[in-house]
Write an enzyme that holds these catalytic residues in place. Structure first.
Site: not given
Ligand code: GLA
Length: 724
Positions: A520, A454
């Site tokens: 997301d 990430d």
């Protein structure tokens, strides 16, 4: 000068590129687009002459060439290729060609279609190597290396590569976006002037132009001509389309360099990112070239793309062994093959405010380490994956307290935090080694199969604190080095590129990743749109697509399982919800969907993606056709209500026109509305047989759907053979 040995015709995958390296200047592209029939050297010379413009009033007295690195010194009034200076001097370059050849590429995907030109501006003290390669599938890529050849520093301000596009290109399609809404398409006229899209976020960005395309008026997925580029770079970048009143147009781009970021001393070199380019008759055609190109990379994942369970939306930071063991049990029951422990497992990480940088297991939460969880996951026959955010550091971490000098900054002030975090200066060898060794030890210790990598903030004021100079360029290269080194040490390790969702999905990161996390946002409606556009460059099997809880956390919309799972079916399938809270019925349905995914993924993950150009914008078609065109899966998707109902005829593109196919609904994906007991159009109940030609040119009645629902059809070849 027309030395035909300096005219090169590269062709592959239905695309031709004609390079004119005659004369002494920067090579020009005489044609990039549809494949030409074989052309003799004399024919190439004629083609070049045919494209040379007339000299008109009030212009330069000689022809103004449009080089791949355009030069102001030739009279080109658009964006120059190389900009920079030596203390203010040598502000404009006049590169001379010293060599031009076509040779074997070190990358097998390009075979012997690699053009290399050597150039120099002796007065300015610079040498340039220009490379252009055409892949088997017709993807073109180009880059340049600039080397200092004189004493003193040459400050490079920018390097833009430009590819010519014809007057027929009248519209621009590019993309923007934000967290939880990536890949939002925007279209506008390709008017005169320079249309620029810049990314100054130090990462690819949610708003990145993963494709910056120009095309004929109204081009769609299946129609029109379209030329698109991507600057393959996970740092600052710049894409542009430019049209001058002299009738010339280009698409291009390069790295966006910060002031003083590149200073070339004698012998120092700078290599630009690759500018990738694809041409197509419609976006599907352009897209298929990118997909085939990526699929041909050495090390491309060939094992079936496993069903993933990711713990993030199931438990967030609430990690607890018993809860996660129960989750692993439920995951295995429904057919999950890879269990991924997301953020929250490392030292001090109880929420997002602390812990980044301290890559060791939190002893409070995991007194016995990850062993009990990893053993259970393995005993259940699943792979184990772990989340990292390697380039980040929370000020509230041991790493930051011990090494404040590892934090990127201009030196005399700290950048604002984002998500309570700062950026680790990976160009600092100690910081680099700290992250590499911590990650590598954990990968070895738990035999980790998969890392979700990430990167959750933009880079702001990102410099090397000691020197006080800009550091985004170095950081981007250090990131690539870190992934490459980790992969070299652990060759079986798979990597998912994530950056607050889809802010890192460029083609350079895809050279070293096996999956991207597109967003997301797991709301199936939003995902239909995000994946439609992210999928233009990224093949479906690389796009992580999860079934979230019925009510999406990011939008609060509620969707039934057929819409959620029928959406995820077209990607790298996963689950991101707390299965321990799911009803028995939901578990049964999920199990059915997962079984279907496993049945279809073999051919879907090598297939050709097709999207329809249905005239009603509220009704989408999404399909994948098997490589051998033996079968296809299409989903009819109602993204909104429509004024028109029933939706009318839908064409199914991509099939073999000469073969007969059987089209039949595929449960469990069924959002069909029933009216007076009529569920679906006349053909729906029993299926129908039609030729590929009829299906793509006439089509069939689409089923009426409830909004935010979909229905699937499986298309298979019939035994009867041809039906012309
Ligand atoms: C980012 C990712 C999410 C999740 C969180 C964890 O936002 O995109 O999927 O991993 O970080 O903090």
């Amino acid at each position: 000068m027309s030395d035909t040995t300096r005219l090169f015709h590269l062709f592959a995958g239905g695309v031709s590129v004609v390079i004119d390296a005659t004369g002494t200047g920067v090579p020009r592209i005489a044609h990039w687009g549809a494949a030409l029939l074989p052309v003799s050297p004399a024919g190439l010379a004629q083609l070049v002459t045919a494209g040379q413009p007339q000299i008109v009033s009030n212009s330069i007295d000689t022809l103004v060439p449009l080089g791949i690195l355009p030069e102001q010194s030739t009279g080109w009034a658009g964006t120059p290729g190389i900009t920079g200076h030596r203390d203010g001097r040598h502000f404009s370059l006049a590169l001379e060609l010293t060599d031009a050849r076509v040779e074997q590429s070190p990358d097998a995907r390009f075979a012997d279609r690699r053009f290399v030109a050597a150039l120099a501006d002796v007065d300015a003290g610079l040498a340039v190597e220009l490379v252009l390669e055409l892949s088997d599938s017709g993807v073109l890529r180009t880059r340049a290396t600039v080397t200092g050849t004189a004493d003193g520093a040459y400050t490079l301000d920018g390097l833009n590569l430009a590819l010519p596009v014809p007057l027929q290109a009248q519209e621009i399609l590019d993309f923007t976006g934000r967290h939880v809404r990536e890949s939002s398409a925007q279209r506008h006229d390709f008017t005169f002037g320079t249309h620029v899209k810049e990314g100054r976020r130090g990462r690819t960005g949610h708003d990145a132009a993963l494709l910056y395309a120009v095309g004929t008026a109204g081009f769609g997925f299946r129609s029109g001509e379209v030329w698109g580029v991507q600057v393959a770079w996970s740092g600052n970048h710049r894409s542009y389309a430019e049209r001058l009143p002299n009738g010339r147009g280009v698409v291009g781009g390069g790295e966006l360099l910060l002031p003083g970021e590149i200073r070339l001393e004698n012998g120092d070199g700078y290599t630009s990112p690759w500018l990738y380019a694809s041409y197509g008759t419609g976006l599907d055609d352009l897209s298929a070239r990118f997909h085939e190109f990526l699929r041909a990379r050495v090390g491309y994942p060939t094992s079936p793309r496993p069903v993933v369970l990711n713990t993030w939306e199931a438990v967030y930071f609430d990690q607890d062994l018993d809860t996660l063991l129960a989750l692993a049990d439920r995951a295995a029951e429904v057919g999950v093959e890879r269990f991924v422990l997301d953020d929250g497992w490392f030292h001090g990480r109880r929420d997002k405010s602390a812990g980044l940088g301290d890559w060791r297991i939190d002893e409070g939460v995991w007194p016995e380490g990850l062993d009990p969880l990893v053993s259970r996951v393995r005993a259940l026959g699943m792979q184990f994956g772990l989340w990292f955010e390697p380039e980040m550091i929370n000020p509230d971490s041991d790493a930051a307290r011990e090494h404040p000098e590892w934090i990127m900054s201009p030196g005399h002030r700290l950048p604002p935090t984002a998500r309570y975090q700062q950026v680790l200066d990976l160009a600092n060898p100690e910081a680099f080694a700290h992250v590499l060794e911590s990650m590598s030890a954990l990968v070895a210790r738990y035999d980790i199969d998969f890392i979700k990598w990430d990167h959750n903030r933009d880079l702001v004021d990102a410099g090397h604190p000691g020197a006080g100079v800009a550091g985004v360029h170095d950081q981007t290269l250090a990131f690539y080095r870190l992934v490459d080194e980790l992969r070299a040490r652990h060759p079986e390790l798979e990597i998912e590129a994530c950056s607050s969702g889809g802010a890192r999905a460029d083609l350079e990161v895809l050279e070293r990743s096996d999956r991207i996390w597109a967003s997301d946002c797991i709301d199936a409606l939003e995902r239909q749109r995000i994946e439609r556009w992210t999928g233009v460059t990224v093949p479906p099997e690389l796009i992580g697509s999860h079934v979230g809880s019925a009510t999406a956390h990011s939008t609060k919309r509620t969707h039934d399982i057929s819409f959620r799972a029928g959406t995820a079916l077209f990607g790298s399938f996963g689950i991101e919800q707390n299965l321990s809270l799911a009803s028995a019925e939901e578990i049964a349905q999920l199990t059915e969907w997962i079984a279907l995914y496993k049945e279809l993924r073999g051919w879907m993950h090598r297939g050709t993606v097709v999207r329809g150009d249905h005239p009603d914008p509220s009704y989408w078609l999404r399909g994948i056709v098997a490589k051998d065109r033996d079968q296809a899966l299409y989903s009819f998707v109602a993204v909104a209500t429509s004024v028109q109902n029933p939706p009318g005829m839908v064409r199914l593109p991509g099939l073999d026109p000469e073969r007969t196919y059987r089209v039949a609904p595929l449960a469990p994906g069924n959002g069909i509305l029933t009216f007076n007991h009529h569920a679906g159009p006349a053909w729906w109940t029993d299926g129908i047989e039609l030729s590929g030609h009829a299906l793509s040119s006439v089509g069939l009645q689409a089923p009426a759907l409830a909004p935010e629902h979909l229905a699937l059809v499986h298309v298979t070849t019939t035994k009867e053979g041809l039906d012309r």
